[in-house]
Scaffold this motif. Structure first.
Motif, PDB file in Angstrom:
ATOM      1  N   ILE A 151       0.883  -1.152   0.000  1.00  0.00           N
ATOM      2  CA  ILE A 151       0.000   0.000   0.000  1.00  0.00           C
ATOM      3  C   ILE A 151       0.926   1.208   0.000  1.00  0.00           C
ATOM      4  N   GLU A 152       0.728   2.082  -0.974  1.00  0.00           N
ATOM      5  CA  GLU A 152       1.552   3.288  -1.096  1.00  0.00           C
ATOM      6  C   GLU A 152       0.679   4.494  -0.771  1.00  0.00           C
ATOM      7  N   VAL A 153       1.123   5.293   0.194  1.00  0.00           N
ATOM      8  CA  VAL A 153       0.442   6.538   0.514  1.00  0.00           C
ATOM      9  C   VAL A 153       1.332   7.670   0.017  1.00  0.00           C
ATOM     10  N   GLN A 154       0.827   8.417  -0.950  1.00  0.00           N
ATOM     11  CA  GLN A 154       1.549   9.567  -1.504  1.00  0.00           C
ATOM     12  C   GLN A 154       1.016  10.830  -0.841  1.00  0.00           C
ATOM     13  N   MET A 155       1.932  11.726  -0.447  1.00  0.00           N
ATOM     14  CA  MET A 155       1.551  13.005   0.152  1.00  0.00           C
ATOM     15  C   MET A 155       2.313  14.103  -0.570  1.00  0.00           C
ATOM     16  N   GLY A 156       1.589  15.121  -1.061  1.00  0.00           N
ATOM     17  CA  GLY A 156       2.263  16.221  -1.723  1.00  0.00           C
ATOM     18  C   GLY A 156       1.293  17.160  -2.398  1.00  0.00           C
ATOM     19  N   ASP A 157       1.856  18.189  -3.022  1.00  0.00           N
ATOM     20  CA  ASP A 157       1.017  19.194  -3.671  1.00  0.00           C
ATOM     21  C   ASP A 157       0.652  18.833  -5.105  1.00  0.00           C
ATOM     22  N   TYR A 158       1.326  17.825  -5.672  1.00  0.00           N
ATOM     23  CA  TYR A 158       1.003  17.330  -7.016  1.00  0.00           C
ATOM     24  C   TYR A 158       1.338  15.848  -7.055  1.00  0.00           C
ATOM     25  N   LEU A 159       0.380  15.019  -7.498  1.00  0.00           N
ATOM     26  CA  LEU A 159       0.545  13.565  -7.421  1.00  0.00           C
ATOM     27  C   LEU A 159       0.340  12.877  -8.766  1.00  0.00           C
ATOM     28  N   GLY A 160       0.623  13.572  -9.853  1.00  0.00           N
ATOM     29  CA  GLY A 160       0.490  12.976 -11.174  1.00  0.00           C
ATOM     30  C   GLY A 160       1.613  12.005 -11.480  1.00  0.00           C
ATOM     31  N   GLU A 161       1.330  11.068 -12.389  1.00  0.00           N
ATOM     32  CA  GLU A 161       2.336  10.094 -12.806  1.00  0.00           C
ATOM     33  C   GLU A 161       3.524  10.758 -13.508  1.00  0.00           C
ATOM     34  N   ASP A 162       3.329  11.976 -14.013  1.00  0.00           N
ATOM     35  CA  ASP A 162       4.439  12.662 -14.687  1.00  0.00           C
ATOM     36  C   ASP A 162       5.421  13.310 -13.708  1.00  0.00           C
ATOM     37  N   ASP A 163       5.269  13.067 -12.417  1.00  0.00           N
ATOM     38  CA  ASP A 163       6.260  13.490 -11.421  1.00  0.00           C
ATOM     39  C   ASP A 163       7.209  12.338 -11.096  1.00  0.00           C
ATOM     40  N   ILE A 164       7.382  11.424 -12.027  1.00  0.00           N
ATOM     41  CA  ILE A 164       8.352  10.328 -11.882  1.00  0.00           C
ATOM     42  C   ILE A 164       9.569  10.687 -12.724  1.00  0.00           C
ATOM     43  N   VAL A 165      10.730  10.776 -12.069  1.00  0.00           N
ATOM     44  CA  VAL A 165      11.991  10.995 -12.776  1.00  0.00           C
ATOM     45  C   VAL A 165      12.789   9.704 -12.634  1.00  0.00           C
ATOM     46  N   ARG A 166      12.998   9.013 -13.751  1.00  0.00           N
ATOM     47  CA  ARG A 166      13.682   7.716 -13.735  1.00  0.00           C
ATOM     48  C   ARG A 166      15.188   7.889 -13.929  1.00  0.00           C
ATOM     49  N   LEU A 167      15.946   7.263 -13.058  1.00  0.00           N
ATOM     50  CA  LEU A 167      17.406   7.255 -13.169  1.00  0.00           C
ATOM     51  C   LEU A 167      17.904   5.961 -13.803  1.00  0.00           C
ATOM     52  N   ASP A 168      17.140   4.888 -13.623  1.00  0.00           N
ATOM     53  CA  ASP A 168      17.469   3.585 -14.198  1.00  0.00           C
ATOM     54  C   ASP A 168      16.169   2.817 -14.353  1.00  0.00           C
ATOM     55  N   ASP A 169      16.009   2.136 -15.496  1.00  0.00           N
ATOM     56  CA  ASP A 169      14.771   1.418 -15.747  1.00  0.00           C
ATOM     57  C   ASP A 169      15.053   0.165 -16.565  1.00  0.00           C
ATOM     58  N   ALA A 170      14.643  -0.982 -16.038  1.00  0.00           N
ATOM     59  CA  ALA A 170      14.869  -2.263 -16.714  1.00  0.00           C
ATOM     60  C   ALA A 170      14.027  -2.417 -17.972  1.00  0.00           C
ATOM     61  N   TYR A 171      13.010  -1.576 -18.145  1.00  0.00           N
ATOM     62  CA  TYR A 171      12.066  -1.729 -19.241  1.00  0.00           C
ATOM     63  C   TYR A 171      12.229  -0.646 -20.307  1.00  0.00           C
ATOM     64  N   ASN A 172      13.310   0.124 -20.228  1.00  0.00           N
ATOM     65  CA  ASN A 172      13.642   1.160 -21.221  1.00  0.00           C
ATOM     66  C   ASN A 172      12.527   2.185 -21.444  1.00  0.00           C
ATOM     67  N   ARG A 173      11.847   2.555 -20.355  1.00  0.00           N
ATOM     68  CA  ARG A 173      10.839   3.607 -20.451  1.00  0.00           C
ATOM     69  C   ARG A 173      11.532   4.974 -20.417  1.00  0.00           C
ATOM     70  N   PRO A 174      10.817   6.040 -20.808  1.00  0.00           N
ATOM     71  CA  PRO A 174      11.441   7.363 -20.833  1.00  0.00           C
ATOM     72  C   PRO A 174      11.871   7.825 -19.438  1.00  0.00           C
ATOM     73  N   LYS A 175      12.829   8.744 -19.389  1.00  0.00           N
ATOM     74  CA  LYS A 175      13.334   9.276 -18.118  1.00  0.00           C
ATOM     75  C   LYS A 175      12.254   9.990 -17.332  1.00  0.00           C
ATOM     76  N   ARG A 176      11.340  10.655 -18.031  1.00  0.00           N
ATOM     77  CA  ARG A 176      10.198  11.322 -17.393  1.00  0.00           C
ATOM     78  C   ARG A 176       8.937  10.665 -17.886  1.00  0.00           C
ATOM     79  N   GLU A 177       8.015  10.437 -16.988  1.00  0.00           N
ATOM     80  CA  GLU A 177       6.728   9.841 -17.344  1.00  0.00           C
ATOM     81  C   GLU A 177       5.904  10.880 -18.083  1.00  0.00           C
ATOM     82  N   ALA A 178       5.323  10.503 -19.200  1.00  0.00           N
ATOM     83  CA  ALA A 178       4.492  11.422 -19.984  1.00  0.00           C
ATOM     84  C   ALA A 178       3.128  11.554 -19.329  1.00  0.00           C
ATOM     85  N   ARG A 179       2.586  12.736 -19.334  1.00  0.00           N
ATOM     86  CA  ARG A 179       1.252  12.956 -18.782  1.00  0.00           C
ATOM     87  C   ARG A 179       0.221  12.509 -19.811  1.00  0.00           C
ATOM     88  N   ALA A 180      -0.769  11.772 -19.345  1.00  0.00           N
ATOM     89  CA  ALA A 180      -1.817  11.243 -20.234  1.00  0.00           C
ATOM     90  C   ALA A 180      -2.659  12.344 -20.819  1.00  0.00           C
TER      91      ALA A 180
END
Length: 137
Positions: A108-137
């Motif tokens: 269970i993940e509880v996120q707390m903050g002023d913005y909680l969109g998936e595009d606030d993910i900054v990837r430093l390493d990814d086994a699945y070769n996804r982009p460094k920043r998550e694109a906003r839908a």
């Protein structure tokens, strides 16, 4: 005579178009609750799956392991966490969850903050070769 509702929808830090369920290469997540400064997700990580090594600008997270044994990295600390274990991830901390076992891991993940969109993910390493920043839908 007209009747006007005085109920106003709650403002949420989660974008209105954010998914309630989404499959990812490592497993899936379900959004269970959203509010003005929080979001609660159930996250399943498949055997041998792992989230990207990442950080967030706008949120802190608290992870509670509810099934399986999670290998969790927060900055320089790496720990194995059993069901009932809780890990705090401060805003800006580099973190990852890995499932090195043969059975699913759920948290269970509880996120707390002023913005909680998936595009606030900054990837430093990814086994699945996804982009460094998550694109906003």
């Amino acid at each position: 005579m007209s009747i006007h509702s005085t109920i106003t929808p709650a403002v949420s830090a989660v974008p209105a178009d954010a998914p309630l369920y989404e499959e990812r290469p490592w497993g899936a997540f379900w959004s269970l609750d959203r509010g003005a400064a929080h979001q609660v997700k159930r996250i399943r990580v498949n055997p041998k799956g792992r989230l990207s090594l990442q950080y967030h600008y706008h949120r802190a997270e608290r992870w509670v392991v509810i099934e399986g044994t999670a290998t969790i990295t927060v900055d320089d600390a790496v720990m194995k966490v059993q069901p009932g274990g809780v890990v705090m991830i401060p805003k800006g901390a580099v973190h990852r969850l890995e499932n090195l076992t043969k059975t699913p891991v759920e948290i269970i993940e509880v996120q707390m903050g002023d913005y909680l969109g998936e595009d606030d993910i900054v990837r430093l390493d990814d086994a699945y070769n996804r982009p460094k920043r998550e694109a906003r839908a």
